[in-house]
Design a protein around this motif. Structure first.
Motif, PDB file in Angstrom:
ATOM      1  N   SER A 126       0.822  -1.208   0.000  1.00  0.00           N
ATOM      2  CA  SER A 126       0.000   0.000   0.000  1.00  0.00           C
ATOM      3  C   SER A 126       0.858   1.260   0.000  1.00  0.00           C
ATOM      4  CB  SER A 126      -0.901   0.011   1.239  1.00  0.00           C
ATOM      5  OG  SER A 126      -1.606   1.234   1.309  1.00  0.00           O
ATOM      6  N   VAL A 127       0.478   2.181  -0.863  1.00  0.00           N
ATOM      7  CA  VAL A 127       1.171   3.475  -0.924  1.00  0.00           C
ATOM      8  C   VAL A 127       0.182   4.612  -0.722  1.00  0.00           C
ATOM      9  CG1 VAL A 127       3.161   2.734  -2.291  1.00  0.00           C
ATOM     10  CG2 VAL A 127       1.039   3.403  -3.449  1.00  0.00           C
ATOM     11  N   SER A 128      -0.931   4.327  -0.092  1.00  0.00           N
ATOM     12  CA  SER A 128      -1.970   5.342   0.064  1.00  0.00           C
ATOM     13  C   SER A 128      -1.480   6.552   0.861  1.00  0.00           C
ATOM     14  CB  SER A 128      -3.208   4.738   0.735  1.00  0.00           C
ATOM     15  OG  SER A 128      -2.878   4.242   2.017  1.00  0.00           O
ATOM     16  N   ASN A 129      -0.528   6.360   1.758  1.00  0.00           N
ATOM     17  CA  ASN A 129      -0.004   7.482   2.532  1.00  0.00           C
ATOM     18  C   ASN A 129       1.389   7.895   2.077  1.00  0.00           C
ATOM     19  OD1 ASN A 129       1.177   5.144   3.426  1.00  0.00           O
ATOM     20  ND2 ASN A 129       1.319   5.787   5.560  1.00  0.00           N
ATOM     21  N   TYR A 130       1.686   7.598   0.812  1.00  0.00           N
ATOM     22  CA  TYR A 130       2.984   7.919   0.240  1.00  0.00           C
ATOM     23  C   TYR A 130       2.883   9.115  -0.694  1.00  0.00           C
ATOM     24  CZ  TYR A 130       5.511   3.709   1.720  1.00  0.00           C
ATOM     25  OH  TYR A 130       6.139   2.747   2.451  1.00  0.00           O
ATOM     26  N   CYS A 131       3.981   9.833  -0.754  1.00  0.00           N
ATOM     27  CA  CYS A 131       4.227  10.883  -1.722  1.00  0.00           C
ATOM     28  C   CYS A 131       4.844  10.181  -2.936  1.00  0.00           C
ATOM     29  CB  CYS A 131       5.211  11.859  -1.067  1.00  0.00           C
ATOM     30  SG  CYS A 131       5.487  13.401  -1.884  1.00  0.00           S
ATOM     31  N   LEU A 132       4.283  10.386  -4.125  1.00  0.00           N
ATOM     32  CA  LEU A 132       4.738   9.659  -5.316  1.00  0.00           C
ATOM     33  C   LEU A 132       5.156  10.626  -6.413  1.00  0.00           C
ATOM     34  CD1 LEU A 132       1.803   7.077  -5.477  1.00  0.00           C
ATOM     35  CD2 LEU A 132       4.045   6.746  -4.419  1.00  0.00           C
ATOM     36  N   GLY A 133       5.987  10.136  -7.312  1.00  0.00           N
ATOM     37  CA  GLY A 133       6.399  11.025  -8.385  1.00  0.00           C
ATOM     38  C   GLY A 133       7.071  10.304  -9.537  1.00  0.00           C
ATOM     39  N   TRP A 134       7.235  11.028 -10.613  1.00  0.00           N
ATOM     40  CA  TRP A 134       7.931  10.551 -11.809  1.00  0.00           C
ATOM     41  C   TRP A 134       9.116  11.466 -12.100  1.00  0.00           C
ATOM     42  CZ3 TRP A 134       6.882   6.032 -14.169  1.00  0.00           C
ATOM     43  CH2 TRP A 134       5.622   5.454 -13.970  1.00  0.00           C
ATOM     44  N   PHE A 135      10.236  10.817 -12.427  1.00  0.00           N
ATOM     45  CA  PHE A 135      11.427  11.516 -12.874  1.00  0.00           C
ATOM     46  C   PHE A 135      11.821  10.931 -14.226  1.00  0.00           C
ATOM     47  CE2 PHE A 135      12.889  13.772  -9.023  1.00  0.00           C
ATOM     48  CZ  PHE A 135      12.094  13.172  -8.055  1.00  0.00           C
ATOM     49  N   ARG A 136      12.674  11.635 -14.950  1.00  0.00           N
ATOM     50  CA  ARG A 136      13.192  11.082 -16.194  1.00  0.00           C
ATOM     51  C   ARG A 136      14.646  11.479 -16.375  1.00  0.00           C
ATOM     52  NH1 ARG A 136       9.632  14.692 -20.543  1.00  0.00           N
ATOM     53  NH2 ARG A 136      10.658  16.706 -20.148  1.00  0.00           N
ATOM     54  N   GLN A 137      15.335  10.637 -17.126  1.00  0.00           N
ATOM     55  CA  GLN A 137      16.740  10.888 -17.409  1.00  0.00           C
ATOM     56  C   GLN A 137      16.974  10.588 -18.868  1.00  0.00           C
ATOM     57  OE1 GLN A 137      19.432   8.555 -15.011  1.00  0.00           O
ATOM     58  NE2 GLN A 137      21.078  10.024 -15.246  1.00  0.00           N
ATOM     59  N   ALA A 138      17.353  11.622 -19.627  1.00  0.00           N
ATOM     60  CA  ALA A 138      17.504  11.467 -21.070  1.00  0.00           C
ATOM     61  C   ALA A 138      18.648  10.528 -21.423  1.00  0.00           C
ATOM     62  CB  ALA A 138      17.706  12.827 -21.718  1.00  0.00           C
ATOM     63  N   ARG A 139      19.733  10.670 -20.746  1.00  0.00           N
ATOM     64  CA  ARG A 139      20.890   9.794 -20.928  1.00  0.00           C
ATOM     65  C   ARG A 139      21.556   9.622 -19.583  1.00  0.00           C
ATOM     66  NH1 ARG A 139      23.719  12.516 -26.315  1.00  0.00           N
ATOM     67  NH2 ARG A 139      21.941  12.275 -27.716  1.00  0.00           N
ATOM     68  N   LEU A 140      22.366   8.592 -19.477  1.00  0.00           N
ATOM     69  CA  LEU A 140      23.049   8.349 -18.201  1.00  0.00           C
ATOM     70  C   LEU A 140      23.915   9.540 -17.812  1.00  0.00           C
ATOM     71  CD1 LEU A 140      24.038   4.597 -18.475  1.00  0.00           C
ATOM     72  CD2 LEU A 140      22.224   5.623 -17.088  1.00  0.00           C
ATOM     73  N   SER A 141      24.411  10.244 -18.820  1.00  0.00           N
ATOM     74  CA  SER A 141      25.284  11.381 -18.552  1.00  0.00           C
ATOM     75  C   SER A 141      24.502  12.638 -18.200  1.00  0.00           C
ATOM     76  CB  SER A 141      26.174  11.650 -19.766  1.00  0.00           C
ATOM     77  OG  SER A 141      25.370  11.912 -20.906  1.00  0.00           O
ATOM     78  N   HIS A 142      23.172  12.554 -18.352  1.00  0.00           N
ATOM     79  CA  HIS A 142      22.336  13.708 -18.048  1.00  0.00           C
ATOM     80  C   HIS A 142      21.831  13.636 -16.619  1.00  0.00           C
ATOM     81  CE1 HIS A 142      22.505  14.321 -22.295  1.00  0.00           C
ATOM     82  NE2 HIS A 142      21.633  15.297 -22.293  1.00  0.00           N
ATOM     83  N   LYS A 143      21.501  14.805 -16.090  1.00  0.00           N
ATOM     84  CA  LYS A 143      20.924  14.871 -14.756  1.00  0.00           C
ATOM     85  C   LYS A 143      19.495  14.373 -14.789  1.00  0.00           C
ATOM     86  CE  LYS A 143      20.013  18.270 -11.094  1.00  0.00           C
ATOM     87  NZ  LYS A 143      20.078  19.705 -10.732  1.00  0.00           N
ATOM     88  N   ARG A 144      19.080  13.712 -13.721  1.00  0.00           N
ATOM     89  CA  ARG A 144      17.697  13.272 -13.620  1.00  0.00           C
ATOM     90  C   ARG A 144      16.790  14.496 -13.466  1.00  0.00           C
ATOM     91  NH1 ARG A 144      17.222   8.647  -9.558  1.00  0.00           N
ATOM     92  NH2 ARG A 144      17.672  10.304  -8.087  1.00  0.00           N
ATOM     93  N   GLU A 145      15.692  14.485 -14.205  1.00  0.00           N
ATOM     94  CA  GLU A 145      14.800  15.642 -14.263  1.00  0.00           C
ATOM     95  C   GLU A 145      13.472  15.317 -13.587  1.00  0.00           C
ATOM     96  OE1 GLU A 145      12.652  18.418 -17.714  1.00  0.00           O
ATOM     97  OE2 GLU A 145      13.520  16.483 -18.221  1.00  0.00           O
ATOM     98  N   ALA A 146      12.974  16.254 -12.807  1.00  0.00           N
ATOM     99  CA  ALA A 146      11.659  16.109 -12.196  1.00  0.00           C
ATOM    100  C   ALA A 146      10.581  16.252 -13.266  1.00  0.00           C
ATOM    101  CB  ALA A 146      11.470  17.166 -11.127  1.00  0.00           C
ATOM    102  N   VAL A 147       9.546  15.420 -13.195  1.00  0.00           N
ATOM    103  CA  VAL A 147       8.493  15.461 -14.208  1.00  0.00           C
ATOM    104  C   VAL A 147       7.137  15.817 -13.579  1.00  0.00           C
ATOM    105  CG1 VAL A 147       7.235  14.176 -15.970  1.00  0.00           C
ATOM    106  CG2 VAL A 147       9.692  13.779 -15.645  1.00  0.00           C
TER     107      VAL A 147
END
Length: 130
Positions: free
Chosen positions: A27-48
């Protein structure tokens, strides 16, 4: 400890749509959830996109009006509906989770994460061709 598994990635042409899913091991009903993305391994992870346990959402500017984050607590699942995809959306998309209590940021940057996440999925690849 919760485990996260993403699915739904793939290859589409610009203007197309994909729906990503992230299934949690519990259960994740009381969790904060999110999506991130990374264009390439050499790139910084981006908040989505992010959604709190109370349904509050936050999107980075580049996806506003095109992406929709949602959650189904009964299914322990987080979604990201992505419409009108662009080549610059190509990336590895990962979901993240953390218990809301005690992890929420006092100040949330527009488009930024709401919590400090400690649980991460392996990611699902999204490719968009022009």
């Amino acid at each position: 400890q919760v485990q996260l598994v993403e699915s739904g990635g793939g290859s589409v042409q610009a203007g197309g749509s994909l729906r990503l899913s992230c299934v949690a091991s519990g259960s994740v009903s009381n969790y904060c959830l999110g999506w991130f993305r990374q264009a390439r391994l050499s790139h910084k992870r981006e908040a989505v996109a992010f959604i709190d346990s109370d349904g509050t959402t936050n999107y980075t500017d580049s996806v506003k009006g095109r992406f929709t984050i949602s959650r189904d607590n009964a299914k322990n699942t987080l979604y990201l509906q992505m419409n009108n995809l662009k080549p610059e959306d190509k990336a590895m998309y990962s979901c993240a989770a953390e218990i809301s209590f005690g992890s929420k940021f006092d100040t949330v940057v527009p488009g930024g994460p709401m919590c400090g996440y400690n649980y991460w999925g392996q990611g699902t690849q999204v490719t968009v061709s022009s």
